[in-house]
Design a protein around this motif. Structure first.
Motif, mmCIF file in Angstrom:
data_model
loop_
_atom_site.group_PDB
_atom_site.id
_atom_site.type_symbol
_atom_site.label_atom_id
_atom_site.label_comp_id
_atom_site.label_asym_id
_atom_site.label_seq_id
_atom_site.Cartn_x
_atom_site.Cartn_y
_atom_site.Cartn_z
ATOM 1 N N SER A 78 0.823 -1.210 0.000
ATOM 2 C CA SER A 78 0.000 0.000 0.000
ATOM 3 C C SER A 78 0.855 1.257 0.000
ATOM 4 O O SER A 78 0.511 2.255 -0.638
ATOM 5 N N TYR A 79 1.967 1.207 0.726
ATOM 6 C CA TYR A 79 2.828 2.387 0.851
ATOM 7 C C TYR A 79 4.291 1.963 0.666
ATOM 8 O O TYR A 79 5.082 1.961 1.623
ATOM 9 N N PRO A 80 4.686 1.614 -0.541
ATOM 10 C CA PRO A 80 6.053 1.114 -0.765
ATOM 11 C C PRO A 80 7.123 2.145 -0.454
ATOM 12 O O PRO A 80 8.242 1.783 -0.086
ATOM 13 N N GLU A 81 6.775 3.416 -0.617
ATOM 14 C CA GLU A 81 7.775 4.455 -0.347
ATOM 15 C C GLU A 81 8.120 4.510 1.142
ATOM 16 O O GLU A 81 9.210 4.944 1.512
ATOM 17 N N ARG A 82 7.216 4.046 1.993
ATOM 18 C CA ARG A 82 7.475 4.028 3.436
ATOM 19 C C ARG A 82 8.061 2.688 3.896
ATOM 20 O O ARG A 82 8.575 2.590 5.017
ATOM 21 N N ILE A 142 2.265 -5.975 -9.190
ATOM 22 C CA ILE A 142 1.927 -4.700 -8.559
ATOM 23 C C ILE A 142 2.683 -3.593 -9.294
ATOM 24 O O ILE A 142 3.894 -3.637 -9.442
ATOM 25 N N LYS A 143 1.966 -2.592 -9.758
ATOM 26 C CA LYS A 143 2.599 -1.479 -10.450
ATOM 27 C C LYS A 143 1.991 -0.165 -9.987
ATOM 28 O O LYS A 143 1.025 -0.140 -9.241
ATOM 29 N N GLY A 144 2.541 0.921 -10.521
ATOM 30 C CA GLY A 144 1.984 2.234 -10.201
ATOM 31 C C GLY A 144 2.090 2.534 -8.724
ATOM 32 O O GLY A 144 3.078 2.211 -8.081
ATOM 33 N N PRO A 145 1.045 3.121 -8.162
ATOM 34 C CA PRO A 145 1.089 3.518 -6.754
ATOM 35 C C PRO A 145 0.831 2.330 -5.834
ATOM 36 O O PRO A 145 0.013 2.394 -4.919
ATOM 37 N N ALA A 146 1.521 1.217 -6.091
ATOM 38 C CA ALA A 146 1.450 0.039 -5.230
ATOM 39 C C ALA A 146 0.030 -0.495 -5.072
ATOM 40 O O ALA A 146 -0.349 -0.963 -4.013
ATOM 41 N N ARG A 147 -0.771 -0.416 -6.111
ATOM 42 C CA ARG A 147 -2.119 -0.983 -6.064
ATOM 43 C C ARG A 147 -2.172 -2.172 -6.995
ATOM 44 O O ARG A 147 -1.676 -2.132 -8.118
ATOM 45 N N ALA A 148 -2.779 -3.242 -6.530
ATOM 46 C CA ALA A 148 -2.821 -4.455 -7.344
ATOM 47 C C ALA A 148 -3.634 -4.227 -8.606
ATOM 48 O O ALA A 148 -4.710 -3.644 -8.568
ATOM 49 N N ARG A 149 -3.096 -4.674 -9.718
ATOM 50 C CA ARG A 149 -3.840 -4.593 -10.970
ATOM 51 C C ARG A 149 -5.008 -5.560 -10.942
ATOM 52 O O ARG A 149 -5.031 -6.525 -10.195
ATOM 53 N N ASN A 156 -18.096 -7.679 -7.642
ATOM 54 C CA ASN A 156 -17.989 -6.593 -6.675
ATOM 55 C C ASN A 156 -16.581 -6.393 -6.161
ATOM 56 O O ASN A 156 -16.361 -5.686 -5.199
ATOM 57 N N ARG A 157 -15.579 -7.008 -6.823
ATOM 58 C CA ARG A 157 -14.213 -6.825 -6.363
ATOM 59 C C ARG A 157 -13.591 -5.602 -7.021
ATOM 60 O O ARG A 157 -13.559 -5.473 -8.236
ATOM 61 N N ASN A 158 -13.124 -4.686 -6.216
ATOM 62 C CA ASN A 158 -12.443 -3.490 -6.698
ATOM 63 C C ASN A 158 -10.936 -3.691 -6.542
ATOM 64 O O ASN A 158 -10.440 -3.816 -5.427
ATOM 65 N N PRO A 159 -10.196 -3.745 -7.662
ATOM 66 C CA PRO A 159 -8.763 -4.008 -7.546
ATOM 67 C C PRO A 159 -7.984 -2.891 -6.894
ATOM 68 O O PRO A 159 -6.847 -3.078 -6.510
ATOM 69 N N ASP A 201 -7.720 -2.047 -0.447
ATOM 70 C CA ASP A 201 -6.908 -2.881 0.432
ATOM 71 C C ASP A 201 -7.332 -4.334 0.397
ATOM 72 O O ASP A 201 -6.513 -5.230 0.602
ATOM 73 N N SER A 202 -8.623 -4.597 0.157
ATOM 74 C CA SER A 202 -9.098 -5.977 0.110
ATOM 75 C C SER A 202 -8.368 -6.768 -0.961
ATOM 76 O O SER A 202 -7.985 -7.917 -0.758
ATOM 77 N N CYS A 203 -8.186 -6.141 -2.113
ATOM 78 C CA CYS A 203 -7.478 -6.809 -3.203
ATOM 79 C C CYS A 203 -6.038 -7.097 -2.807
ATOM 80 O O CYS A 203 -5.503 -8.175 -3.080
ATOM 81 N N ILE A 204 -5.388 -6.138 -2.162
ATOM 82 C CA ILE A 204 -4.001 -6.324 -1.747
ATOM 83 C C ILE A 204 -3.899 -7.430 -0.709
ATOM 84 O O ILE A 204 -2.944 -8.209 -0.698
ATOM 85 N N VAL A 205 -4.897 -7.532 0.163
ATOM 86 C CA VAL A 205 -4.918 -8.621 1.144
ATOM 87 C C VAL A 205 -4.876 -9.963 0.440
ATOM 88 O O VAL A 205 -4.110 -10.864 0.809
ATOM 89 N N HIS A 206 -5.691 -10.117 -0.610
ATOM 90 C CA HIS A 206 -5.719 -11.383 -1.333
ATOM 91 C C HIS A 206 -4.411 -11.639 -2.069
ATOM 92 O O HIS A 206 -3.979 -12.784 -2.199
#
Length: 330
Positions: free
Chosen positions: A118-122, A175-182, A192-195, A198-203
């Motif tokens: 979620s926050y790769p820069e940190r 994972i690309k861009g602002p650390a959000r799963a494609r 109803n899944r929004n990539p 955070d739910s997507c990243i959890v999976h």
């Protein structure tokens, strides 16, 4: 009955590299020869290796070697599965931590992965470690893949996701861009899944740690993975609690699914005496997990809801032994 099992219950052939390297003839030696003996006419054989359901390589290898097999998946309450797993680790593996600590350690590992993506820069160091782990996993999948698997995917795959077979190439799960799963890194057929959440990243993080105690109970991702390689009519899903409560009916459904004769009364009585559930259910160690049961239920709630939708979409008939949503561990 008309089922003759393998010589050992869990062959682990499709997940153990050294065993898989021995080839199909080695694997076949684990099963009775049903082709010659007259008394074995109409018999079938099979094995039961629980870790196949979690291992992403297993369904790909199985489809390439045994594309027409039938698969039975037994699912139990994931909360109870976590507790039972903990008891087993204490009794058989010498685990020394308390149940709440065992949960917290695994939950924090998952949370750390989610934070890194979620926050790769940190979390640069953690992010890079997770990317190395991801690269290693998908490198193994790439080695198992072939052009025929990707370019000639069965029709049921395209029907499930409404997309080309190339979307199954594991290299698209990045994972690309602002650390959000494609989108291709999430379950593809859940409306109803929004990539981009955070739910997507959890999976995604759960998929990188399929053997973790919490990940083992997220069945929706596991079954979705098998649906990428086998059509729903080749898979039967059974809720373990229903099997224990309605053994005879469930086993007759199994017989019909497998295409063998119905079980007789003696066989059904033997099943009734055998299917009693986990032997950990009466273990005093289970009581030490009571403090975290509500947290476990909260963790698995969303995953169970997605599982319910997946089951109803792919098996709307009697082969899904879940009478209604509220009986699916909700």
């Amino acid at each position: 009955g008309h089922v003759r099992p393998s010589v050992c219950k869990e062959t682990n052939f499709f997940t153990e590299e050294k065993l898989y390297a021995k080839g199909i003839q080695y694997y076949r030696r684990h099963f009775p020869d049903l082709s010659t003996a007259k008394e074995l006419h109409h018999m079938i054989t099979g094995e039961g290796t629980p870790n196949y359901i979690r291992n992403p390589i297993a369904p790909l290898r199985i489809r390439k070697m045994l594309p027409n097999i039938k698969i039975i998946i037994s699912l139990r309450n994931p909360v109870q599965r976590f507790v039972s797993h903990y008891v087993g680790q204490v009794e058989n593996k010498g685990l020394k931590v308390a149940c709440n600590e065992y949960f917290e350690e695994d939950f924090q590992a998952l949370d750390s992965c989610v934070s890194a993506y979620s926050y790769p820069e940190r979390n640069k160091e953690k992010f890079l470690k997770m990317e190395e782990k991801r690269a290693e996993l998908y490198s193994k999948l790439d080695k198992c893949n072939s052009s025929s698997v990707l370019d000639e995917a069965p029709r049921h795959q395209r029907q499930i996701v409404g997309a080309s077979a190339s979307m199954y190439d594991p290299r698209y799960r990045v994972i690309k861009g602002p650390a959000r799963a494609r989108a291709k890194g999430c379950l593809l057929n859940m409306d109803n899944r929004n990539p981009n959440n955070d739910s997507c990243i959890v999976h995604e993080c759960l998929s990188l740690n399929p053997e973790s105690p919490l990940s083992r109970g997220v069945y929706v991702d596991q079954i979705e993975r098998w649906l990428e390689h086998f059509p729903p009519e080749n898979i039967m899903v059974v809720q373990a609690e229903h099997l224990y409560a309605n053994t005879s009916k469930t086993m007759q459904d199994v017989a019909e699914f497998l295409g063998i004769r119905p079980y007789n009364s003696d066989e059904l009585r033997e099943f009734e005496s055998t299917f009693k559930g986990s032997n950990h259910t009466s273990n005093p160690l289970e009581l030490t997990c009571n403090k975290i049961r509500s947290r476990l239920e909260g963790f698995y709630q969303e995953h169970n809801e997605l599982l319910y939708k997946l089951l109803r979409k792919n098996w709307p008939d009697r082969f899904v032994t879940v009478p209604d949503k509220h009986n699916l561990w909700m």
